[in-house]
Design a protein around this motif. Structure first.
Motif, short mmCIF file in Angstrom:
data_model
loop_
_atom_site.label_atom_id
_atom_site.label_comp_id
_atom_site.label_asym_id
_atom_site.label_seq_id
_atom_site.Cartn_x
_atom_site.Cartn_y
_atom_site.Cartn_z
N UNK A 243 0.82 -1.21 0.00
CA UNK A 243 0.00 0.00 0.00
C UNK A 243 0.85 1.27 0.00
N UNK A 244 1.83 1.35 0.89
CA UNK A 244 2.59 2.60 1.02
C UNK A 244 3.45 2.90 -0.20
N UNK A 245 3.74 1.88 -1.01
CA UNK A 245 4.58 2.08 -2.19
C UNK A 245 3.77 2.30 -3.47
N UNK A 246 2.45 2.16 -3.38
CA UNK A 246 1.61 2.35 -4.56
C UNK A 246 1.46 3.84 -4.89
N UNK A 247 1.21 4.14 -6.16
CA UNK A 247 0.89 5.52 -6.56
C UNK A 247 -0.48 5.87 -5.99
N UNK A 248 -0.57 7.02 -5.34
CA UNK A 248 -1.81 7.48 -4.72
C UNK A 248 -2.83 7.79 -5.81
N UNK A 249 -4.02 7.20 -5.71
CA UNK A 249 -4.99 7.33 -6.80
C UNK A 249 -5.48 8.76 -7.01
N UNK A 250 -5.36 9.61 -6.00
CA UNK A 250 -5.80 11.00 -6.14
C UNK A 250 -4.68 11.93 -6.60
N UNK A 255 3.30 8.91 -3.96
CA UNK A 255 3.01 7.58 -3.44
C UNK A 255 2.19 7.69 -2.16
N UNK A 256 1.50 6.63 -1.83
CA UNK A 256 0.65 6.65 -0.63
C UNK A 256 1.46 6.92 0.63
N UNK A 257 2.68 6.37 0.67
CA UNK A 257 3.54 6.59 1.83
C UNK A 257 3.86 8.05 2.03
N UNK A 258 4.07 8.76 0.92
CA UNK A 258 4.36 10.21 1.00
C UNK A 258 3.13 10.97 1.48
N UNK A 259 1.97 10.59 0.95
CA UNK A 259 0.70 11.24 1.35
C UNK A 259 0.46 11.06 2.84
N UNK A 260 0.68 9.85 3.33
CA UNK A 260 0.48 9.58 4.75
C UNK A 260 1.48 10.34 5.61
N UNK A 261 2.74 10.37 5.18
CA UNK A 261 3.78 11.06 5.94
C UNK A 261 3.49 12.56 6.04
N UNK A 263 0.76 13.94 6.20
CA UNK A 263 -0.35 14.15 7.12
C UNK A 263 -0.11 13.51 8.49
N UNK A 264 1.12 13.07 8.72
CA UNK A 264 1.47 12.48 10.01
C UNK A 264 0.69 11.22 10.32
N UNK A 265 0.26 10.51 9.28
CA UNK A 265 -0.61 9.35 9.46
C UNK A 265 0.10 8.05 9.09
N UNK A 266 -0.46 6.94 9.56
CA UNK A 266 0.08 5.61 9.27
C UNK A 266 -1.06 4.61 9.22
N UNK A 267 -1.05 3.77 8.20
CA UNK A 267 -2.05 2.71 8.10
C UNK A 267 -1.57 1.52 8.93
N UNK A 268 -2.38 1.13 9.89
CA UNK A 268 -2.03 0.03 10.79
C UNK A 268 -2.47 -1.30 10.20
N UNK A 269 -3.63 -1.29 9.55
CA UNK A 269 -4.23 -2.53 9.05
C UNK A 269 -5.26 -2.19 7.99
N UNK A 270 -5.51 -3.13 7.08
CA UNK A 270 -6.63 -2.95 6.16
C UNK A 270 -7.24 -4.31 5.85
N UNK A 271 -8.51 -4.27 5.47
CA UNK A 271 -9.25 -5.46 5.02
C UNK A 271 -9.92 -5.10 3.71
N UNK A 272 -9.84 -5.99 2.74
CA UNK A 272 -10.49 -5.77 1.44
C UNK A 272 -11.21 -7.03 1.02
N UNK A 273 -12.52 -6.91 0.80
CA UNK A 273 -13.32 -8.02 0.28
C UNK A 273 -13.84 -7.66 -1.10
N UNK A 274 -13.58 -8.51 -2.06
CA UNK A 274 -14.20 -8.41 -3.37
C UNK A 274 -15.10 -9.62 -3.53
N UNK A 275 -16.36 -9.38 -3.79
CA UNK A 275 -17.34 -10.47 -3.81
C UNK A 275 -16.94 -11.57 -4.78
#
Length: 295
Positions: A243-250, A255-261, A263-275
């Protein structure tokens, strides 16, 4: 062993490779689709490394948050038409809320939960009888967070994809939601490289090594150069999984890591379900069906 047209079709859908290449891969791998995917990648024929999570069943997923707890649930049906049925939607709501309020750890435990005047299993059986299709609680996950963390949620196309993130370092709900949307749209597997098991890294390294060894344009390159190419390609491939190395979709320049940094934020966990991901869908032979009806 004999390779069927259905197997070739499935491999084509997963990899985008040509029909004859898919058939050859299946023959070489004795009909094992997963091994055939790797075989095609190693030969440089398949470029679709991320299509193994094949969507094959219908239904909906849903994510619900209550305080410091959240639940993601998937319920399957046989057709997408039924997934829009009011009875089905009511069952999904009942299920996700009952599971969220419970300590269930398995599907069997969830089905035993009290819902209305019976159990969740009773509700599934009743829905199946009324709707006329097999309905199944496939999976769920309950996630808990700390007081200083926030949830981000996103459901795409009414619940065809549901994503949940746990973010710390900020109380900005939009940041957490943006990360949930990133997870839903870009399908990361891990938050960062440090979360990735060593065997996954080694498996990908082997594939990239085979790709380089099979590349005739690199045949005369020194082994040290080839090794560098392998590691470079490996790094790029693994970045797409994190996640942190992906290009930020917006913002395609970030990269997502730069966007989070920022904003002083960090993703701890994620869950993704695709039916339906990972479930093999029944293939109907309509010609045979019509012929049978004509008899």
């Amino acid at each position: 062993m004999a390779i069927t047209a259905a197997q070739v079709k499935e491999l084509r859908e997963l990899t985008g490779a040509g029909m004859m290449d898919c058939k050859k891969a299946l023959v070489e791998c004795e009909g094992d689709v997963k091994k055939a995917i790797d075989w095609l990648r190693e030969k440089g024929i398949s470029k679709a490394a991320k299509k193994e999570g094949r969507t094959a069943a219908e239904g909906l997923s849903k994510v619900v948050v209550k305080g410091n707890r959240a639940a993601v649930v998937e319920i399957n049906s046989e057709t997408d038409f039924v997934a829009k049925n009011d009875k089905f939607l009511a069952l999904l709501d009942e299920a996700v809320n009952a599971i969220l309020d419970s300590n269930a750890k398995t599907v069997d435990e969830a089905l035993a939960l009290t819902v209305g005047e019976g159990t969740l299993n009773d509700a599934v059986v009743n829905a199946t009888a009324i709707i006329g299709e097999k309905i199944k609680l496939r999976r769920f996950e309950i996630v808990e967070k700390n007081d200083d963390e926030i949830f981000g949620t996103y459901m795409h196309n009414g619940g065809q994809i549901s994503a949940l993130t746990v973010v710390k370092g900020t109380q900005d709900a939009q940041i957490a939601k943006n990360m949930a949307m990133q997870v839903a749209s870009m399908t990361p597997t891990y938050v960062s490289r440090k979360d990735m098991p060593a065997d996954i890294v080694e498996h990908e390294r082997q594939i990239q090594t085979e790709l380089v060894n099979n590349d005739e344009t690199l045949a005369n390159k020194p082994e040290k150069v080839k090794a560098g190419i392998v590691e470079g390609r490996l790094s790029k491939s693994l970045q797409e999984m994190c996640l942190v190395d992906q290009i930020f979709f917006l913002n395609q320049d970030q990269k997502c890591g730069q966007y989070l940094k920022e904003n002083g934020a960090e993703v701890v966990k994620f869950v993704r379900y695709k039916v339906g991901e990972g479930i093999e869908k029944r293939v109907d032979d309509f010609a045979a069906e019509v012929a049978a009806m004509a008899k």
